[in-house]
Design a protein around this motif. Structure first.
Motif, PDB file in Angstrom:
ATOM      1  N   THR A 123       3.695   7.407  30.532  1.00 51.89           N
ATOM      2  CA  THR A 123       5.081   7.076  30.196  1.00 51.89           C
ATOM      3  C   THR A 123       5.234   5.680  29.594  1.00 51.89           C
ATOM      4  N   ASP A 124       4.146   4.936  29.431  1.00 53.01           N
ATOM      5  CA  ASP A 124       4.197   3.565  28.948  1.00 53.01           C
ATOM      6  C   ASP A 124       4.201   3.531  27.422  1.00 53.01           C
ATOM      7  N   THR A 125       5.261   2.958  26.825  1.00 49.66           N
ATOM      8  CA  THR A 125       5.324   2.846  25.367  1.00 49.66           C
ATOM      9  C   THR A 125       4.913   1.458  24.876  1.00 49.66           C
ATOM     10  N   SER A 126       4.623   0.538  25.782  1.00 48.33           N
ATOM     11  CA  SER A 126       4.480  -0.868  25.401  1.00 48.33           C
ATOM     12  C   SER A 126       3.274  -1.149  24.523  1.00 48.33           C
ATOM     13  N   THR A 127       2.252  -0.320  24.581  1.00 44.04           N
ATOM     14  CA  THR A 127       1.056  -0.614  23.795  1.00 44.04           C
ATOM     15  C   THR A 127       1.060   0.091  22.436  1.00 44.04           C
ATOM     16  N   TYR A 128       2.068   0.875  22.159  1.00 41.32           N
ATOM     17  CA  TYR A 128       2.125   1.574  20.870  1.00 41.32           C
ATOM     18  C   TYR A 128       2.778   0.700  19.807  1.00 41.32           C
ATOM     19  N   PRO A 139      12.868  -4.558  16.769  1.00 41.52           N
ATOM     20  CA  PRO A 139      13.312  -3.835  17.965  1.00 41.52           C
ATOM     21  C   PRO A 139      12.306  -3.925  19.104  1.00 41.52           C
ATOM     22  N   LYS A 140      12.829  -3.736  20.313  1.00 43.73           N
ATOM     23  CA  LYS A 140      11.969  -3.539  21.479  1.00 43.73           C
ATOM     24  C   LYS A 140      11.700  -2.047  21.618  1.00 43.73           C
ATOM     25  N   ALA A 141      10.679  -1.709  22.387  1.00 43.08           N
ATOM     26  CA  ALA A 141      10.279  -0.314  22.521  1.00 43.08           C
ATOM     27  C   ALA A 141      11.396   0.557  23.062  1.00 43.08           C
ATOM     28  N   ASP A 142      12.233  -0.005  23.964  1.00 43.88           N
ATOM     29  CA  ASP A 142      13.269   0.825  24.570  1.00 43.88           C
ATOM     30  C   ASP A 142      14.614   0.726  23.854  1.00 43.88           C
ATOM     31  N   ASP A 143      14.657   0.120  22.669  1.00 43.41           N
ATOM     32  CA  ASP A 143      15.879   0.079  21.869  1.00 43.41           C
ATOM     33  C   ASP A 143      16.097   1.413  21.160  1.00 43.41           C
ATOM     34  N   MET A 144      17.363   1.820  21.048  1.00 40.37           N
ATOM     35  CA  MET A 144      17.687   3.055  20.352  1.00 40.37           C
ATOM     36  C   MET A 144      17.246   2.973  18.895  1.00 40.37           C
ATOM     37  N   ALA A 145      16.555   4.021  18.418  1.00 39.57           N
ATOM     38  CA  ALA A 145      16.133   4.081  17.025  1.00 39.57           C
ATOM     39  C   ALA A 145      16.964   5.070  16.229  1.00 39.57           C
ATOM     40  N   GLY A 164      10.145   3.182  20.822  1.00 43.55           N
ATOM     41  CA  GLY A 164       8.928   3.475  21.576  1.00 43.55           C
ATOM     42  C   GLY A 164       8.595   4.948  21.589  1.00 43.55           C
ATOM     43  N   HIS A 165       9.609   5.791  21.766  1.00 47.43           N
ATOM     44  CA  HIS A 165       9.370   7.238  21.712  1.00 47.43           C
ATOM     45  C   HIS A 165       8.741   7.638  20.387  1.00 47.43           C
ATOM     46  N   LEU A 166       9.334   7.179  19.275  1.00 50.99           N
ATOM     47  CA  LEU A 166       8.846   7.558  17.954  1.00 50.99           C
ATOM     48  C   LEU A 166       7.450   6.993  17.699  1.00 50.99           C
ATOM     49  N   GLY A 167       7.211   5.764  18.160  1.00 50.37           N
ATOM     50  CA  GLY A 167       5.894   5.160  17.956  1.00 50.37           C
ATOM     51  C   GLY A 167       4.801   5.886  18.711  1.00 50.37           C
ATOM     52  N   ALA A 168       5.076   6.274  19.953  1.00 47.98           N
ATOM     53  CA  ALA A 168       4.075   7.000  20.745  1.00 47.98           C
ATOM     54  C   ALA A 168       3.766   8.352  20.117  1.00 47.98           C
ATOM     55  N   ALA A 169       4.826   9.098  19.747  1.00 50.27           N
ATOM     56  CA  ALA A 169       4.617  10.426  19.170  1.00 50.27           C
ATOM     57  C   ALA A 169       3.855  10.347  17.860  1.00 50.27           C
ATOM     58  N   LEU A 185       7.113  21.946  32.078  1.00 55.34           N
ATOM     59  CA  LEU A 185       7.687  20.636  32.375  1.00 55.34           C
ATOM     60  C   LEU A 185       6.851  19.567  31.696  1.00 55.34           C
ATOM     61  N   ILE A 186       7.492  18.501  31.230  1.00 56.53           N
ATOM     62  CA  ILE A 186       6.762  17.473  30.490  1.00 56.53           C
ATOM     63  C   ILE A 186       7.356  16.096  30.768  1.00 56.53           C
ATOM     64  N   ARG A 187       6.498  15.093  30.771  1.00 61.86           N
ATOM     65  CA  ARG A 187       6.931  13.711  30.842  1.00 61.86           C
ATOM     66  C   ARG A 187       5.941  12.872  30.040  1.00 61.86           C
ATOM     67  N   GLY A 188       6.349  11.668  29.658  1.00 61.34           N
ATOM     68  CA  GLY A 188       5.440  10.835  28.905  1.00 61.34           C
ATOM     69  C   GLY A 188       6.160   9.825  28.035  1.00 61.34           C
ATOM     70  N   ALA A 189       5.365   9.062  27.282  1.00 65.60           N
ATOM     71  CA  ALA A 189       5.900   7.964  26.478  1.00 65.60           C
ATOM     72  C   ALA A 189       6.754   8.436  25.316  1.00 65.60           C
ATOM     73  N   ALA A 190       6.592   9.701  24.889  1.00 66.07           N
ATOM     74  CA  ALA A 190       7.365  10.213  23.760  1.00 66.07           C
ATOM     75  C   ALA A 190       8.572  11.035  24.193  1.00 66.07           C
ATOM     76  N   ILE A 191       8.787  11.180  25.482  1.00 67.33           N
ATOM     77  CA  ILE A 191       9.843  12.063  25.985  1.00 67.33           C
ATOM     78  C   ILE A 191      11.148  11.285  26.142  1.00 67.33           C
ATOM     79  N   PHE A 192      12.222  11.833  25.582  1.00 60.49           N
ATOM     80  CA  PHE A 192      13.526  11.182  25.636  1.00 60.49           C
ATOM     81  C   PHE A 192      13.973  10.975  27.086  1.00 60.49           C
ATOM     82  N   GLU A 193      14.996  10.174  27.248  1.00 59.90           N
ATOM     83  CA  GLU A 193      15.505   9.900  28.591  1.00 59.90           C
ATOM     84  C   GLU A 193      16.969  10.273  28.766  1.00 59.90           C
TER      85      GLU A 193
END
Length: 552
Positions: free
Chosen positions: A4-9, A167-173, A193-198, A380-388
């Motif tokens: 679920t970590d987007t910070s390294t992408y 932008p920061k990773a958790d900013d709306m794109a 962050g979601h878009l970058g991870a995917a 079921l799915i979770r992860g760095a690319a999954i919306f919140e």
């Protein structure tokens, strides 16, 4: 790094500005206009997008404001999209085929301050819906809008942005509205962050290495798959994108592009197959493929279709019949199924790189995601690319998650190799008059093994037995030949089904299901409730069993 970590992408804007710095003069986008191609470098696309975005800021639109894009795919669509992100403005895509009701809903719900409008097959809905909002027309716009500014006029009068948004990773794109097979579309809020991870993990699966990749961009950019898997991923690899002017010119454009990677949807793969079988009967073709010159025959077919340079093939958006995958595999086209949703920022699971063992499955999750099955078999799915969250819809958001896992609504199974297979939608099951539940998708896949069947919908809620409605591929057969052929398939499929799921009839319709008649979503999924309503009268009046034509 956790799933679920987007910070390294690397975020899309970071990658885009790095490309501008390191390879500004590399060709990126190719646009046809009346059959004449024009190519745009990375620097040229960003320059145009930056000028237009700066003009928006000068007009009083602020970072964080929403601006819609209503157009068919083009280089300017992407220039507007990325340009707005460079300015911190939030792009809101709308399907070019959307009704006036949907356009007005998305504009109002997203609180869009302006709308870009480009080429549309039918402009009436846009003209009706955009009367009270500022409009900028893209270069290929084919209608007039009162008070609209033009793309070229803005380019001529606006300077590029002085600086780019960081932008920061958790900013709306962006806010991407679902295609809406049922009810009003929901606005999926996706972050940078979601878009970058995917995009990063899609690139690792599909377009890794230093080779040049060429891809067609022709499926709707308003859909997250085309925007994420094709457009945004293109900035992470060495990828050139080619646009299409429409169905009439698509084959010529495909041959011009000579794609190295080609993604489509099941219905279009079926049309490619039908195009081949209209030239040569399948039995004869299979004999030729099995002979000494089989490889040459397969290569000639691929070249004729426009796939002479293609290395990777994909299919998504809806289930594809295993028999169709097997047919294409025999001509050297290994189609890797992929699966994803708007809520997963695009591709989430894939049989890419393609393996024969994984054929018929959607493969394994991307590295940024985790998947599992619920006790009821829901994916079921979770992860760095999954919306919140759904935009301004906390109730739908709360209903869609359980213990941090997103409930996809898809039913699936997992094999011993860790690959997933989608077996249908949780809500698609229906109950017959016998009180038994039937899942339509597996039956539809079995019927689609017949290459004559292009589209199929199994229905039967409240009926004594399930039935199917089919749209045929034109292979030049007589009605008698078609009836005999489909009857054989009906018998073979019924032999594999439990008694309560057996079909009592197949009705053949002359009406092709498409977006225009509202029987398909913009991403080619069946609108089951609309199909059932459309055929209710001829179905209810018909007492015949077996295979027959209906007058609609």
């Amino acid at each position: 790094m956790t799933a679920t970590d987007t910070s390294t992408y690397v975020l899309p804007i970071e990658q885009l500005t790095a490309n501008l710095k390191n390879r500004p003069n590399e060709t990126w986008l190719h646009q046809p206009t009346n059959g004449v191609w024009k190519s745009y470098t990375i620097a040229e696309v960003i320059d145009e997008g930056s000028r237009v975005a700066n003009a928006l800021l000068k007009q009083g639109i602020e970072p964080g404001d929403r601006v819609a894009i209503l157009a068919k795919n083009s280089y300017a669509w992407l220039a507007a999209d990325f340009g707005m992100m460079l300015a911190g403005i939030i792009p809101v895509p709308i399907y070019s085929t959307a009704s006036s009701e949907t356009i007005e809903y998305v504009l109002e719900h997203s609180e869009a301050k302006l709308c870009f409008v480009g080429k549309l097959d039918n402009c009436s809905a846009a003209q009706q819906s955009l009367a009270n909002i500022p409009v900028i027309t893209l270069p290929d716009a084919n209608a007039q809008y009162a008070g609209a500014l033009s793309w070229q006029g803005i380019l001529d009068s606006s300077a590029p942005l002085d600086s780019y948004h960081s932008p920061k990773a958790d900013d709306m794109a962006t806010i991407v509205y679902t295609s809406g097979s049922t009810g009003k579309p929901k606005g999926v809020l996706l972050t940078h962050g979601h878009l970058g991870a995917a995009a990063t993990e899609t690139k690792n699966r599909m377009v890794g290495g230093d080779q040049l990749h060429r891809m067609m961009s022709y499926l709707p950019l308003a859909h997250i798959t085309e925007r994420s898997v094709v457009a945004i991923t293109s900035i992470y690899g060495q990828v050139e994108l080619f646009f299409s002017e429409g169905l009439e010119t698509f084959v010529d454009e495909l041959h011009h592009c000579q794609p190295t990677d080609f993604i489509s949807v099941p219905r279009l793969w079926a049309k490619f197959q039908a195009k081949v079988l209209a030239q040569i009967p399948d039995e004869q073709l299979q004999d030729m493929l099995a002979g000494d010159g089989g490889d040459a025959v397969a290569a000639a077919i691929r070249d004729k279709l426009g796939f002479g340079s293609c290395r990777n093939y994909g299919s998504g958006s809806a289930p594809i019949a295993p028999a169709l995958l097997e047919w294409f595999q025999r001509i050297g086209v290994g189609i890797a199924e992929g699966w994803g949703m708007t809520e997963t920022s695009g591709l989430a699971c894939s049989n890419q790189p393609f393996t024969v063992e994984g054929m018929g499955t959607i493969g394994t999750p991307l590295a940024c995601n985790e998947m599992k099955l619920s006790d009821d078999g829901e994916v079921l799915i979770r992860g760095a690319a999954i919306f919140e969250e759904y935009y301004k819809n906390p109730e739908a958001t709360a209903e869609s998650f359980i213990d941090g896992w997103f409930r996809t609504g898809d039913k699936g199974v997992k094999d011993e190799n860790g690959a997933y297979r989608i077996t249908g939608r949780v809500k698609e099951q229906f109950k017959t008059a016998k009180g038994k539940y039937v899942a339509p998708v597996p039956i539809e896949s079995q019927l689609a093994t017949n290459s004559l069947i292009e589209q199929v919908c199994v229905l039967g809620s409240g009926r004594p037995a399930p039935m199917a409605i089919v749209v045929l591929n034109d292979q030049g057969l007589s009605k008698e030949q078609i009836k005999s052929n489909i009857e054989k398939t009906l018998k073979e499929v019924n032999q594999q089904l439990e008694s309560h799921a057996r079909l009592d009839r197949i009705a053949i319709t002359e009406t092709t299901w498409d977006v225009g008649n509202d029987l398909l979503t913009p991403t080619m999924k069946l609108k089951r409730d609309k199909i059932e309503a459309f055929y209710r009268d001829p179905i209810d009046c018909e007492t015949e069993s077996g295979v027959y034509w209906i007058d609609k």
